[in-house]
Design an enzyme around this catalytic site. Structure first.
Site, PDB file in Angstrom:
ATOM      1  N   GLY A 107      -6.886   4.375  10.947  1.00  0.00           N
ATOM      2  CA  GLY A 107      -7.421   2.708  10.184  1.00  0.00           C
ATOM      3  C   GLY A 107      -8.144   2.439   8.876  1.00  0.00           C
ATOM      4  CB  THR A 108      -6.561   3.741   5.656  1.00  0.00           C
ATOM      5  OG1 THR A 108      -5.249   4.159   6.481  1.00  0.00           O
ATOM      6  CG2 THR A 108      -7.568   5.356   5.581  1.00  0.00           C
ATOM      7  N   GLY A 109      -5.953   0.946   7.136  1.00  0.00           N
ATOM      8  CA  GLY A 109      -4.797  -0.086   6.912  1.00  0.00           C
ATOM      9  C   GLY A 109      -6.005  -1.145   6.953  1.00  0.00           C
ATOM     10  CB  THR A 117      -6.143   8.909   7.417  1.00  0.00           C
ATOM     11  OG1 THR A 117      -5.573   9.008   7.811  1.00  0.00           O
ATOM     12  CG2 THR A 117      -6.236   9.872   5.903  1.00  0.00           C
ATOM     13  CE  LYS A 156      -1.596  -1.346   3.755  1.00  0.00           C
ATOM     14  NZ  LYS A 156      -2.417  -2.071   5.136  1.00  0.00           N
TER      15      LYS A 156
END
Length: 361
Positions: free
Chosen positions: A228-230, A226, A193
């Protein structure tokens, strides 16, 4: 048969059984609810799959950062895994924060005892905000135990660097090389990512399936929210795999979902820190808001009401059957018939698929 929200419906003799895709998330709890177990639960709910949980750690954290971590004892992690895997039909396991080498090995043994369709490994070592959530000793466990079992591993740039011994990733070519090197460690697929890639105006991820590279781009959403996006991306991949989608399709759906959620919640204000959570349930909230909002005119919402009777049709030399047929072919939604009783049975049979109002003459 696949139904709404990924439900699998049975035939009439099996009507008491309803199979819903099932993801088990093995991760830490986030008291701020933006990442970890909480993000996984919300993502799976939004994607229409069932989500069970095994909690590996309890964290005290908010939009400012992580204030504390309390690791769950290994024997109790084992007990949680056994409770779920021995009783409930789990399709996909998704891992998040695995804070000790012992917990990594416990998970490895549990998955050997209770195999599942797919394993999604999000190697949580460094949060998006930069907080270290797992020490270097965990790396050996990932390399030796989890990566060879994984169907996909989803490191961010810092995690990919850690898995590769500190190699710096600064370009898309670096990400491709990293994906290939991580794939050599055993996982069937790798998604590196690039959300933190400073040199890019887009959010670029590199997906490698062992043969082909796929460069997945999306607009970079300018927002502080942003956190917690992973976790969310990996959970969405797991949810789509549980529904039966291919790996590449699941990855593409997950990337679009995260992009949409970031854009939807880019202006929300939760907490006083530099990094806030985003809104996982945008689909439901969008539908609720739209149902209460004045909508633009849609011609398809109109009803066309036609009236015909036997006296007028006789005057015009036309049968009432022909008149109603012409009204329906002309787009009538509702047809009111004024007719004599002797014609009622014939007309009801002929126009049984339409709304009919009978007004005996």
């Amino acid at each position: 048969m696949q139904g709404v929200w990924g439900l699998t419906t049975r035939t009439s003799d099996e009507s008491s059984n309803l199979r819903i895709p099932h993801v088990l998330t093995v991760a830490g709890s986030d008291s701020g609810a933006g990442a970890g177990i909480q993000a996984d639960l919300k993502t799976c709910a939004a994607r229409g799959v069932y989500c069970s949980t095994v909690i590996t750690a309890v964290t005290a954290q908010n939009t400012v950062g992580v204030q504390g971590v309390d690791i769950v004892p290994e024997d109790f992690v084992t007990a949680q895994l056994k409770s779920v895997l021995s009783d409930m039909h789990v399709d996909v396991v998704k891992t998040g924060m695995l804070p000790s080498i012992g917990i990594v090995k416990v998970l490895h043994q549990s998955l050997k005892q209770f195999p599942v369709r797919a394993l999604v490994v999000d190697p949580v070592m460094v949060s998006t905000s930069g907080d270290v959530l797992a020490g270097p000793s965990i790396l050996a466990g990932f390399r030796e135990d989890l990566l060879p079992m994984a169907d996909i591993v989803t490191p961010n740039l810092k995690e990919a660097s850690a898995l590769l011994g500190g190699v710096q990733l600064e370009t898309v070519d670096d990400m491709r090389s990293a994906a290939k090197s991580i794939h050599d460690m055993g996982p069937r697929n790798v998604l590196v990512k690039g959300g933190d890639l400073a040199a890019s105006l887009d959010a670029i991820d590199i997906f490698f399936d062992g043969e082909n590279f796929y460069e997945l781009r999306s607009p970079r959403i300018r927002t502080r929210n942003t956190h917690g996006t992973g976790c969310t991306l990996a959970s969405c991949i797991a949810a789509e795999l549980a529904k039966g989608y291919s790996m590449l399709s699941a990855v593409k759906v997950a990337k679009r979902y995260v992009e949409a959620a970031l854009d939807y919640g880019k202006a929300i204000a939760i907490g006083n820190g530099l990094q806030g959570p985003f809104d996982h349930l945008l689909k439901f909230k969008s539908n609720a808001q739209n149902s209460c909002r004045r909508q633009a005119f849609n011609p398809g919402d109109l009803f066309l009401y036609a009236v015909t009777d036997s006296a007028m049709n006789k005057k015009w030399g036309r049968s009432i059957t022909g008149a109603v047929k012409a009204a329906i072919e002309g787009g009538a939604t509702i047809v009111q018939l004024r007719l004599v009783a002797t014609n009622v049975q014939l007309l009801l049979l002929f126009f049984s698929s339409r709304s009919v109002v009978l007004c005996p003459s």
